[in-house]
Design a protein around this motif. Structure first.
Motif, PDB file in Angstrom:
ATOM      1  N   ASP A   1       0.814  -1.214   0.000  1.00  0.00           N
ATOM      2  CA  ASP A   1       0.000   0.000   0.000  1.00  0.00           C
ATOM      3  C   ASP A   1       0.850   1.268   0.000  1.00  0.00           C
ATOM      4  N   ALA A   2       2.164   1.115  -0.181  1.00  0.00           N
ATOM      5  CA  ALA A   2       3.025   2.308  -0.201  1.00  0.00           C
ATOM      6  C   ALA A   2       2.687   3.166  -1.417  1.00  0.00           C
ATOM      7  N   PRO A   3       2.759   4.492  -1.273  1.00  0.00           N
ATOM      8  CA  PRO A   3       2.523   5.347  -2.444  1.00  0.00           C
ATOM      9  C   PRO A   3       3.565   5.046  -3.537  1.00  0.00           C
ATOM     10  N   ARG A   4       3.181   5.282  -4.784  1.00  0.00           N
ATOM     11  CA  ARG A   4       4.046   4.932  -5.920  1.00  0.00           C
ATOM     12  C   ARG A   4       5.487   5.465  -5.778  1.00  0.00           C
ATOM     13  N   PRO A   5       5.683   6.754  -5.374  1.00  0.00           N
ATOM     14  CA  PRO A   5       7.064   7.247  -5.256  1.00  0.00           C
ATOM     15  C   PRO A   5       7.870   6.479  -4.204  1.00  0.00           C
ATOM     16  N   VAL A   6       7.207   6.029  -3.146  1.00  0.00           N
ATOM     17  CA  VAL A   6       7.916   5.250  -2.109  1.00  0.00           C
ATOM     18  C   VAL A   6       8.332   3.895  -2.687  1.00  0.00           C
ATOM     19  N   GLN A   7       7.434   3.281  -3.459  1.00  0.00           N
ATOM     20  CA  GLN A   7       7.770   2.008  -4.121  1.00  0.00           C
ATOM     21  C   GLN A   7       8.958   2.217  -5.062  1.00  0.00           C
ATOM     22  N   ARG A   8       8.902   3.301  -5.836  1.00  0.00           N
ATOM     23  CA  ARG A   8       9.995   3.575  -6.795  1.00  0.00           C
ATOM     24  C   ARG A   8      11.319   3.804  -6.065  1.00  0.00           C
TER      25      ARG A   8
END
Ligand SMILES: Nc1ncnc2c1ncn2[C@@H]1O[C@H](COP(=O)(O)OP(=O)(O)OP(=O)(O)O)[C@@H](O)[C@H]1O
Ligand SMILES: [Mg+2]
Length: 295
Positions: free
Chosen positions: A228-235
């Motif tokens: 559920d991490a926001p996309r920038p955190v995943q990136r």
């Protein structure tokens, strides 16, 4: 179109005169049908702009994706297709490829304590499909398990909307802003984080295929980050290379591990991957065909 059931535009109906049609996907920005006609069996794709909401910004370029893909397929030598414009964007039709995708085919491998192992021949089919594109000097840019269709004769790599390697009409071109993060190479994630865009490469495709094989065989993502991490955190996690161990047994596991190397130059080329899997397959064949001699 919101709320109502989507319909094929008149221009496509005129071109194909469908005898049967089935809606395959209808999601933000894109609709796909499976269409049969006297002319043949086709996938029809329709693009439209994604309007801005509270959760995401507007994405007008999704409207251009089908025409861009049509232009790419044409440059790659495919003739049995057409593309053009409709009121809300662009469309294309292209040959329908029958078969499950890689993720669906390997579903039994992902079941708990499953005795089913991923077939080397399936992995090799995916490698060969990507190698065919790389040989022509193109990079796919959006490698993911759903884009490998495992047919009875051969494996097809679909969705060339983001491919790079040759001329695309300017009016249909669109920016590359990364792909699905699970399959995005660290250098692509880093570039998207810093500039908002990136350049698809063959090395990043190899990473994407490694991540696709891993997730399809085991259910595990290549990198570690919360769902559920926001996309920038995943990136950020991808760019920093927070790798998970590859738990695929044998030589396929070793190959996947190499394909997921952090530095692009440490990854095998798709041809090297193909040679490695061909050797494994030949050895497997020798094992199963070896006559049992009783002395
Ligand atoms: N040529 C084809 N043959 C068979 N199935 C196809 C074909 N093209 C598309 N599909 C089906 O439609 C789905 C969506 O197609 P595609 O990935 O090209 O569209 P998309 O809008 O770009 O989707 P996404 O944004 O998820 O990548 C595919 O996963 C596949 O199931
Ligand atoms: Mg797609």
């Amino acid at each position: 179109m919101s709320g109502s059931s989507p319909e094929l535009p008149i221009v496509v109906l005129d071109a194909l005169m469908p005898t049967a049609q089935r809606l395959v996907v209808n999601r933000r920005g894109s609709t796909v049908w499976d269409v049969e006609s006297h002319r043949g069996h086709y996938a029809v794709k329709l693009g439209h702009p994604i309007e801005a909401t509270a959760d995401w910004p507007a994405q007008p370029w999704t409207a251009l994706a089908p025409a861009r893909e049509g232009a790419v397929l044409h440059r790659l030598g495919l003739d049995d297709l057409a593309y053009g414009e409709w009121e809300r964007g662009t469309w294309n039709f292209q040959p329908w490829h029958e078969g499950p995708d890689l993720y669906r085919l390997w579903e039994p491998c992902r079941e708990k304590d499953s005795p089913v192992e991923p077939h080397t021949s399936v992995a090799l089919g995916c490698v060969e499909a990507l190698a065919e594109l790389h040989t022509k000097g193109w990079a796919h840019g959006d490698v993911q398990p759903a884009h490998f269709i495992i047919g009875p004769e051969r494996t097809h790599l679909i969705d060339l909307a983001l491919a790079r390697g040759g001329h695309v009409p300017e009016g249909y071109d669109l920016p590359f802003r990364g792909c699905l993060v699970h399959y995005e190479a660290p250098e692509i994630a880093r570039s998207v984080l810093t500039t908002g865009e990136a350049e698809p490469t063959q090395e990043a495709d190899v990473y994407g295929l490694g991540a696709s094989l891993l997730i399809s065989a085991t259910g595990w993502r290549a990198m570690e980050y919360p769902d559920d991490a926001p996309r920038p955190v995943q990136r950020e996690a991808v760019a920093n290379g927070k790798r998970r161990p590859v738990r695929v047994p044998g030589p396929l596991g070793e190959l996947i591990d190499a394909m997921l190397s952090h530095a692009p130059e440490d990854r095998p080329t798709i041809y090297e991957a193909g040679k490695a899997l061909s050797r494994v397959l030949a050895a497997e064949d020798r094992l199963t065909e070896a006559p049992v001699r009783a002395h």
